[in-house]
Design a protein around this motif. Structure first.
Motif, mmCIF file in Angstrom:
data_model
loop_
_atom_site.group_PDB
_atom_site.id
_atom_site.type_symbol
_atom_site.label_atom_id
_atom_site.label_comp_id
_atom_site.label_asym_id
_atom_site.label_seq_id
_atom_site.Cartn_x
_atom_site.Cartn_y
_atom_site.Cartn_z
ATOM 1 N N HIS A 183 69.479 50.033 74.537
ATOM 2 C CA HIS A 183 69.944 48.883 73.748
ATOM 3 C C HIS A 183 69.814 49.280 72.283
ATOM 4 O O HIS A 183 68.936 48.827 71.567
ATOM 5 C CB HIS A 183 69.116 47.636 74.077
ATOM 6 N N ASP B 185 59.888 49.442 78.194
ATOM 7 C CA ASP B 185 60.102 49.399 76.754
ATOM 8 C C ASP B 185 60.934 50.601 76.299
ATOM 9 O O ASP B 185 61.884 50.452 75.522
ATOM 10 C CB ASP B 185 58.759 49.363 76.027
ATOM 11 N N TRP C 174 62.594 43.342 67.468
ATOM 12 C CA TRP C 174 61.773 44.303 68.197
ATOM 13 C C TRP C 174 60.289 44.035 67.973
ATOM 14 O O TRP C 174 59.470 44.250 68.869
ATOM 15 C CB TRP C 174 62.139 45.740 67.804
ATOM 16 N N CYS D 144 66.460 42.963 69.240
ATOM 17 C CA CYS D 144 66.173 43.043 70.679
ATOM 18 C C CYS D 144 67.115 42.081 71.395
ATOM 19 O O CYS D 144 68.163 42.485 71.865
ATOM 20 C CB CYS D 144 64.697 42.714 70.948
ATOM 21 N N LEU E 57 59.061 41.642 70.477
ATOM 22 C CA LEU E 57 58.856 42.288 71.770
ATOM 23 C C LEU E 57 57.543 43.070 71.764
ATOM 24 O O LEU E 57 56.787 43.008 72.727
ATOM 25 C CB LEU E 57 60.028 43.211 72.119
ATOM 26 N N ARG F 96 64.680 50.371 74.494
ATOM 27 C CA ARG F 96 64.928 50.918 73.148
ATOM 28 C C ARG F 96 65.961 52.049 73.183
ATOM 29 O O ARG F 96 66.752 52.203 72.255
ATOM 30 C CB ARG F 96 63.625 51.372 72.522
#
Length: 144
Positions: free
Chosen positions: A73, A66, A22, A78, A25, A70
């Protein structure tokens, strides 16, 4: 096929690196927001955009995307966002957490298409079956 379409497709089929964590990302989103002018955001299955988003709208759309990733998923990693060049991105593939299929690994036929493409080039239409209706409603709500 026009030059822009062939360049887009050539880049789309090129090498990509996954954002596995994450934090990667977060760094990618920050990089995109730093130079937020001139990005196209394409929901695969809809008509490709013909104009890039203005920087404010682009940043808003990244925040919405985003939040969706989050929320849907729910993993410690990620692994569903891929970028052509993490340091100087020009094309990003974002896979829909509810329509992953077999994104990586051997399989029969081509891998599934991403749910969204973020590109510096005007995107070409990517042929796919229509996205689920709930996803289409979400997308259309974002674009008002």
């Amino acid at each position: 096929m026009s030059t822009n379409e062939s360049e887009f497709m050539s880049r789309f089929r090129g090498y990509f690196r996954g954002c596995l964590r994450w934090e990667e990302l977060d760094a990618l989103w920050a990089r995109l927001r730093t130079d937020a002018d001139g990005w196209y955001l394409y929901a695969v299955g809809e008509d490709p955009p013909v104009e890039s988003l203005d920087p404010v709208r682009f940043s808003e759309m990244l925040a919405e995307l985003d939040a969706l990733l989050r929320r849907e998923h729910d993993e410690s990693y990620c692994g569903i966002v891929y970028v052509d060049n993490p340091e100087q991105p020009t094309l990003v593939k974002v896979y829909d957490p509810n329509n992953l299929g077999s994104v990586c690994g051997p399989g029969f036929g081509p891998p599934p298409l991403p749910g969204w493409v973020i590109s510096r080039l005007p995107p070409s239409r990517l042929e796919t079956s229509a996205p689920p209706e709930n996803r289409r409603r979400w997308w259309r709500k974002l674009f008002g």
